[in-house]
Design an enzyme around this catalytic site. Structure first.
Site, mmCIF file in Angstrom:
data_model
loop_
_atom_site.group_PDB
_atom_site.id
_atom_site.type_symbol
_atom_site.label_atom_id
_atom_site.label_comp_id
_atom_site.label_asym_id
_atom_site.label_seq_id
_atom_site.Cartn_x
_atom_site.Cartn_y
_atom_site.Cartn_z
ATOM 1 N N THR A 1 1.006 -1.444 -0.089
ATOM 2 C CA THR A 1 -0.209 0.338 0.131
ATOM 3 C C THR A 1 0.801 0.956 -0.407
ATOM 4 O OG1 THR A 1 -1.458 -1.072 0.978
ATOM 5 C CG2 THR A 1 -1.909 1.262 1.780
ATOM 6 N N TYR A 2 0.693 1.779 -0.880
ATOM 7 C CA TYR A 2 1.114 3.361 -1.004
ATOM 8 C C TYR A 2 0.597 4.238 -0.746
ATOM 9 C CZ TYR A 2 4.939 0.970 -3.840
ATOM 10 O OH TYR A 2 5.682 0.673 -3.764
ATOM 11 N N TYR A 3 1.576 5.618 0.256
ATOM 12 C CA TYR A 3 0.104 6.145 0.719
ATOM 13 C C TYR A 3 1.026 8.089 0.033
ATOM 14 C CZ TYR A 3 -0.535 2.505 4.102
ATOM 15 O OH TYR A 3 -0.862 1.908 4.398
ATOM 16 N N ALA B 1 -3.032 5.370 -1.856
ATOM 17 C CA ALA B 1 -2.968 6.133 -3.027
ATOM 18 C C ALA B 1 -2.557 5.104 -4.034
ATOM 19 C CB ALA B 1 -1.564 7.166 -3.574
ATOM 20 N N ALA B 2 -2.494 3.890 -4.213
ATOM 21 C CA ALA B 2 -2.819 2.847 -4.692
ATOM 22 C C ALA B 2 -2.165 1.375 -3.849
ATOM 23 C CB ALA B 2 -1.981 3.207 -5.526
#
Lengths: 177, 177
Positions: free
Chosen positions: A35-37, A105-106
């Protein structure tokens, strides 16, 4: 040491046959859900930073790590400041980041199947929503980057792949395109 | 369940003698070093939030936890949203928070020596830069808060302390005063 790395799109079935014919050693499989933030106070796209929560499963063992990647310090070697620690509870860490204003974010979800071939690591990546890729990598001392890169290209050709098809964009970047 | 809690300044030597005379059970000692952070994009003092990294040592075992505390949801019971996870490497976590713009605002370092007395937990806190305190606490169901509070006051009096000396400010608050 520098990380020399090349990645191409490839159908895994044909590559697995070539790996077998070349007597490559199977290392193992790992599943990674990253998980990217987004940050609440700056644009990580512009500052070239990343904050990632990685949930990894390997041979039934699960582990979660939180990683901060700073901007490129040196472009040629792709050197970044990297800070990382394991965390006990990925869901709580995700919620803490959310409460602090860092929203997901993704999500990059992939299965990575690793082989060893002539000192190189060959990874067959199956990435959700993107498809199948092959990555080849090896560490190299600063003076040896070029021969190691040529070796990587030669191994790709042995596997029936074309080094000119190299994709330089990260999976996160491809997903956000 | 609600946490009923009273805290007073007290010299530990006299309290330890009373605990011994009252046959209190010694539970154990723990050292806690808490780092509290400022946020880069909002004022946690105003939003009534807290972000804490707690390094704890108990019987030679060290553990680090990161905790987010949200604003008071309900003032009477002091209920807050609390999110927490253990982390493997406190220094890396501290550096990740720093890289994201969260700077250390205060460090609260204390040794907590715990006893059990008539169903209450009595904690003798030695807080760096603040001195010695005694905290008494017990969980209570919503309907029983008042008798449990009266019981806590009675125990404090047994220990030679005055419940009217109660300090409602946290150690962090006292340090920042």
């Amino acid at each position: 040491m520098y990380e020399v790395e090349m990645k191409v799109r490839a159908t895994h079935e044909a590559v697995r046959e070539r790996l077998s014919a070349l007597d490559a050693t199977h290392v193992g499989t790992v599943t990674q859900i990253d998980t990217y933030y987004d940050a609440p106070h700056r644009d990580f796209g512009e500052t070239d930073e990343a904050l990632r929560l990685r949930r990894e499963e390997r041979d039934g063992d699960a582990a979660t790590r939180v990683t901060y990647k700073g901007p490129l310090v040196e472009a040629a070697s792709k050197t970044r400041r990297e800070l990382e620690t394991g965390v006990d509870d990925g869901d709580e860490m995700n919620d803490i980041l959310g409460a602090l204003g860092f929203d997901s974010a993704a999500i990059v979800e992939k299965e990575r199947d690793r082989y060893r071939l002539d000192g190189y690591t060959v990874t067959l990546d199956t990435v959700a929503d993107l498809g199948e890729f092959v990555e080849i990598e090896r560490e190299a001392p600063e003076g040896d980057i070029e021969p190691v890169r040529e070796g990587a290209a030669a191994r790709l050709r042995e596997l029936g792949l074309d080094p000119d098809d190299q994709i330089r964009t990260s999976y996160l970047g491809l997903l956000l395109e």
